[in-house]
Motif scaffolding. Structure first.
Motif, PDB file in Angstrom:
ATOM      1  N   ASN A 237       1.097  -1.536  -0.049  1.00 26.79           N
ATOM      2  CA  ASN A 237       0.081   0.141  -0.091  1.00 26.79           C
ATOM      3  C   ASN A 237       1.112   0.989   0.150  1.00 26.79           C
ATOM      4  N   THR A 238       0.431   2.350   0.363  1.00 24.56           N
ATOM      5  CA  THR A 238       1.264   3.706  -0.234  1.00 24.56           C
ATOM      6  C   THR A 238       1.871   3.414   0.805  1.00 24.56           C
TER       7      THR A 238
ATOM      8  N   GLY B  75      -2.067   3.475   6.706  1.00 23.46           N
ATOM      9  CA  GLY B  75      -3.143   3.626   5.409  1.00 23.46           C
ATOM     10  C   GLY B  75      -3.612   3.393   6.321  1.00 23.46           C
ATOM     11  N   ALA B  76      -5.284   3.919   4.776  1.00 24.25           N
ATOM     12  CA  ALA B  76      -5.910   3.169   4.668  1.00 24.25           C
ATOM     13  C   ALA B  76      -6.648   1.374   4.971  1.00 24.25           C
ATOM     14  N   SER B  77      -5.343   1.206   4.390  1.00 21.99           N
ATOM     15  CA  SER B  77      -5.511   0.069   4.223  1.00 21.99           C
ATOM     16  C   SER B  77      -4.933  -0.936   5.688  1.00 21.99           C
ATOM     17  N   PHE B  80      -9.083  -1.359   6.459  1.00 23.54           N
ATOM     18  CA  PHE B  80      -9.664  -2.119   6.867  1.00 23.54           C
ATOM     19  C   PHE B  80      -9.198  -4.055   7.308  1.00 23.54           C
ATOM     20  N   TRP B 101     -10.555  -1.022  -3.737  1.00 25.37           N
ATOM     21  CA  TRP B 101     -10.414  -0.795  -2.332  1.00 25.37           C
ATOM     22  C   TRP B 101     -11.782  -1.026  -1.471  1.00 25.37           C
ATOM     23  N   CYS B 147     -17.008   2.183   0.102  1.00 25.90           N
ATOM     24  CA  CYS B 147     -15.929   3.026   0.139  1.00 25.90           C
ATOM     25  C   CYS B 147     -16.821   4.146  -0.655  1.00 25.90           C
ATOM     26  N   ASN B 149     -16.439   7.178  -2.352  1.00 24.53           N
ATOM     27  CA  ASN B 149     -15.476   7.491  -3.841  1.00 24.53           C
ATOM     28  C   ASN B 149     -14.471   6.958  -4.351  1.00 24.53           C
ATOM     29  N   THR B 151     -12.083   5.610  -6.428  1.00 21.41           N
ATOM     30  CA  THR B 151     -10.172   6.503  -6.959  1.00 21.41           C
ATOM     31  C   THR B 151     -10.241   5.561  -7.669  1.00 21.41           C
ATOM     32  N   ASP B 171     -15.183   4.868   4.193  1.00 22.84           N
ATOM     33  CA  ASP B 171     -13.829   5.447   3.510  1.00 22.84           C
ATOM     34  C   ASP B 171     -13.468   6.180   2.834  1.00 22.84           C
ATOM     35  N   SER B 173     -10.952   8.441   1.799  1.00 18.51           N
ATOM     36  CA  SER B 173      -9.825   8.927   1.186  1.00 18.51           C
ATOM     37  C   SER B 173      -9.507   9.677  -0.046  1.00 18.51           C
ATOM     38  N   SER B 174     -10.365   8.793  -0.507  1.00 19.49           N
ATOM     39  CA  SER B 174     -10.303  10.283  -2.307  1.00 19.49           C
ATOM     40  C   SER B 174     -11.423  11.127  -2.296  1.00 19.49           C
ATOM     41  N   GLN B 194      -3.299  10.966   1.588  1.00 14.30           N
ATOM     42  CA  GLN B 194      -2.149  11.458   1.363  1.00 14.30           C
ATOM     43  C   GLN B 194      -2.633  11.306  -0.314  1.00 14.30           C
ATOM     44  N   LYS B 195      -4.349  11.846  -0.336  1.00 15.67           N
ATOM     45  CA  LYS B 195      -4.856  12.067  -1.465  1.00 15.67           C
ATOM     46  C   LYS B 195      -5.663  13.657  -1.729  1.00 15.67           C
TER      47      LYS B 195
HETATM   48  C1  PLP Z   1     -10.462   4.617  -1.294  1.00 18.14           C
HETATM   49  C2  PLP Z   1      -8.648   3.769  -1.327  1.00 18.14           C
HETATM   50  N1  PLP Z   1      -9.054   3.239  -0.184  1.00 18.14           N
HETATM   51  C3  PLP Z   1      -7.847   2.642   0.219  1.00 18.14           C
HETATM   52  C4  PLP Z   1      -6.966   2.743  -0.407  1.00 18.14           C
HETATM   53  C5  PLP Z   1      -5.540   2.227   0.400  1.00 18.14           C
HETATM   54  O1  PLP Z   1      -4.807   3.328   1.215  1.00 18.14           O
HETATM   55  P1  PLP Z   1      -3.058   2.893   1.712  1.00 18.14           P
HETATM   56  O2  PLP Z   1      -2.383   2.898   0.405  1.00 18.14           O
HETATM   57  O3  PLP Z   1      -2.862   4.368   2.698  1.00 18.14           O
HETATM   58  O4  PLP Z   1      -3.378   1.693   2.488  1.00 18.14           O
HETATM   59  C6  PLP Z   1      -6.286   3.680  -1.388  1.00 18.14           C
HETATM   60  C7  PLP Z   1      -5.579   3.999  -2.610  1.00 18.14           C
HETATM   61  O5  PLP Z   1      -5.569   4.534  -2.824  1.00 18.14           O
HETATM   62  C8  PLP Z   1      -8.031   4.629  -1.862  1.00 18.14           C
HETATM   63  O6  PLP Z   1      -8.155   5.384  -3.033  1.00 18.14           O
END
Ligand code: PLP
Ligand code: PLP
Ligand code: MG
Ligand code: MG
Ligand code: MG
Ligand code: MG
Lengths: 360, 360
Positions: A237-238, B75-77, B80, B101, B147, B149, B151, B171, B173-174, B194-195
């Protein structure tokens, strides 16, 4: 611009030239038109940054090919769980408890199996390293765990424990890259980078390949499985990409300084100045058994709490920052990591001399 | 200094004035004599930075007092796993799968209990959001997960699902901070920063207090327990402090720009320019159902793989970076987050027009 001497235990002082380069490249990394903060971690430029960082670290530590280098999030604290979740095949591990961080790791491991405390220095407030030449290592231990340098108490293993053939796992957060190390003696070497390497938010895990398996404890998250990250070169992941970039600059700086042999020499010289003063001072004294003294974290006291507080306050006013001891032990602590210049230690000792004269 | 228009999906473009401030403060944060990277996370200065960041985020999103704001690593992962480990009291959760995601989150949850896929748009390559007004929500579901949005595929929930009284976990994130949001409709809102917010290496979790309990699944690591971080205001261990500092600057920038209402207007205007062009172009077309189009991530194709590759290459040469679609779908994707200026979208459309003329 003002710069102080920063004795923080972590996050901690970084080489000034690394910070200057980062500032210069902040809006435009080498003509890319982007900050490293803004770059895709899957792009060509970042690919170069992470690979170069890994290679420089491998060069510095002479990491053999059968070890993986992982750049992970979660801090050292997350490793306290990740280690047993990944390594406890027999659900047994032995812990040597030489400070608060080793103790926390030991406590966390108890969630996942039988964690044995096979040695401890808690009887004397962790002011020494126990004799580890012949410990009752468990027959079926999956690993033996140590915290190699104890950030809070200022002790360091000068000799690795005799693990009787078992895999050694070491938290080196506060002595990372401070001196040469024989990687082959360890199964895992890991540490948070925010002490001796870079900004907070990342841990580097150096792990022997045979310890990376799919056979982890049930319920281990994908993100807490070493294999996930090993299979994806830390890009499952990132990652904390900006931190990797800064750490990479510090690795280059260490190479330029002459590598870990040279750092060891420099660190011994710095530490000697401070310890020699403490040994001769009538006001201040160190709190650690001489043979076990850390080169990185130097705790000391006057023996009088009000005087300690006065010292910390006046030192701060003199541009000597973050000398207060950890909240769990009080007193003072000077962390003199790689990036602390000799002049910083000299300034500290000069100030201590003056304070001694004024307050004795 | 060169600056490109950076359409990366993340890590992604940041406001230039934020980067400039960070560069200026790199060696000496406001007369402290230290970089924020070098500061103790337990010191007074960082205490001010993290508290101000939290307060500004609370102001921007109107976060009620009964929600905690957590700044976490992994991270978002990592969420999960963290979500089911903390919330699956009945070991049942419902997932709406609208992209890769959401699917990964759904798969990870299966480790911890019964995860039901109650809706999906995988039948049409995730190019739309399913009707979620009357889904078969499980009687005993601990939560319903979305989720918000997507991405990779460029879709967005324009209306939240009817969860029939169950806790909604999202989620974001984006789409974080891209428009106003009614926090009270969610149990958890979380996203990688990070987005739309800052550098990689941190996730922000906004969580209703009643969901923060000690009653987590057996074997949940201390670091993966929300309560650990909530009880310590995100300072249980060393946080990604530099990231918090940069995010704080972005929050200030958003306030200065007029807050989330103003950002929404600006984002709608930017997206309209691109979507209008796509709808009228004879070469390019969008891949998403109109009603479900994201304001943040805009995927498009020519229908010809070689032409797509040519476009990405020539756009790059023209200073329009990171337009390649996600490796799992191909084509192009323009991520036009908060920090992408209107001029960037205009430049992209002008380039697309020219490319169309030359290649049709
Ligand atoms: C909507 C969404 N959720 C989760 C992730 C995963 O994020 P991370 O790389 O921080 O684990 C991403 C990464 O692009 C994402 O776009
Ligand atoms: C030796 C050691 N291990 C572990 C930790 C915990 O690190 P983190 O805050 O990254 O979880 C520390 C932090 O000071 C430390 O000094
Ligand atoms: Mg310690
Ligand atoms: Mg003395
Ligand atoms: Mg997606
Ligand atoms: Mg069209």
């Amino acid at each position: 611009m003002r710069r102080v001497y920063n004795f923080s235990a972590g996050p901690a002082v970084l080489p000034e030239e690394v910070l200057q380069e980062a500032a210069d490249e902040m809006l435009d990394y080498r003509g890319s038109g982007m900050s490293v903060m803004e770059m895709s971690h899957r792009g060509e430029i970042f690919d170069g940054i992470i690979k170069e960082a890994e290679q420089d670290l491998r060069d510095l530590m002479h990491i053999p090919d059968n070890y993986k280098v992982l750049f992970l999030q979660g801090g050292a604290s997350q490793q306290f769980a990740m280690i047993p979740m990944n390594l406890m095949k027999n659900k047994v591990a032995d812990y040597i408890v030489t400070g608060q961080w080793a103790k926390k790791a030991y406590q966390e491991a108890q969630k996942y199996g039988k964690a044995n405390k096979i040695a401890s220095s808690e009887d004397k407030t962790f002011s020494y390293i126990p004799d580890c030449s012949d410990l009752p290592v468990s027959e079926d231990a999956d690993y033996v765990y140590i915290c190699e340098n104890n950030t809070i108490y200022g002790t360091k293993f000068k000799e690795l424990p005799n693990t009787k053939g078992k895999t050694l796992v070491a938290d080196v957060s506060s002595c990372f890259l401070s001196e040469p190390v024989d990687v082959t003696k360890y199964g895992i070497i890991y540490g948070g980078v925010q002490k001796n390497i870079g900004p907070a938010g990342m841990v580097i895990v150096i792990i022997r390949e045979d310890l990376i398996t799919e056979d982890v404890l049930p319920g281990t998250p994908t993100m807490l499985t070493y294999k996930t990250h090993a299979d994806n070169n830390s890009l499952y992941n990132t990652p904390n990409s900006y931190c990797i970039y800064i750490c990479g600059k510090v690795f280059k700086w260490l190479k330029k300084m002459g590598g870990l042999e040279a750092m060891k020499e420099r660190n011994e010289k710095k530490a000697a100045i401070l310890y020699d003063f403490l040994d001769n001072s009538r006001l201040f004294h160190g709190t650690v058994e001489k043979k076990d003294r850390s080169l990185m974290n130097v705790p000391f006291v006057t023996g009088n709490k009000e005087l300690d507080a006065k010292f910390v306050k006046e030192a701060k006013a003199a541009g000597l920052e973050n000398l207060k001891g950890h909240r769990s032990v009080g007193g003072m602590r000077a962390s003199i990591y790689n990036a602390m210049p000799l002049e910083g230690v000299e300034a500290l000792v000069a100030f201590m001399k003056k304070f001694e004269e004024e307050n004795l």
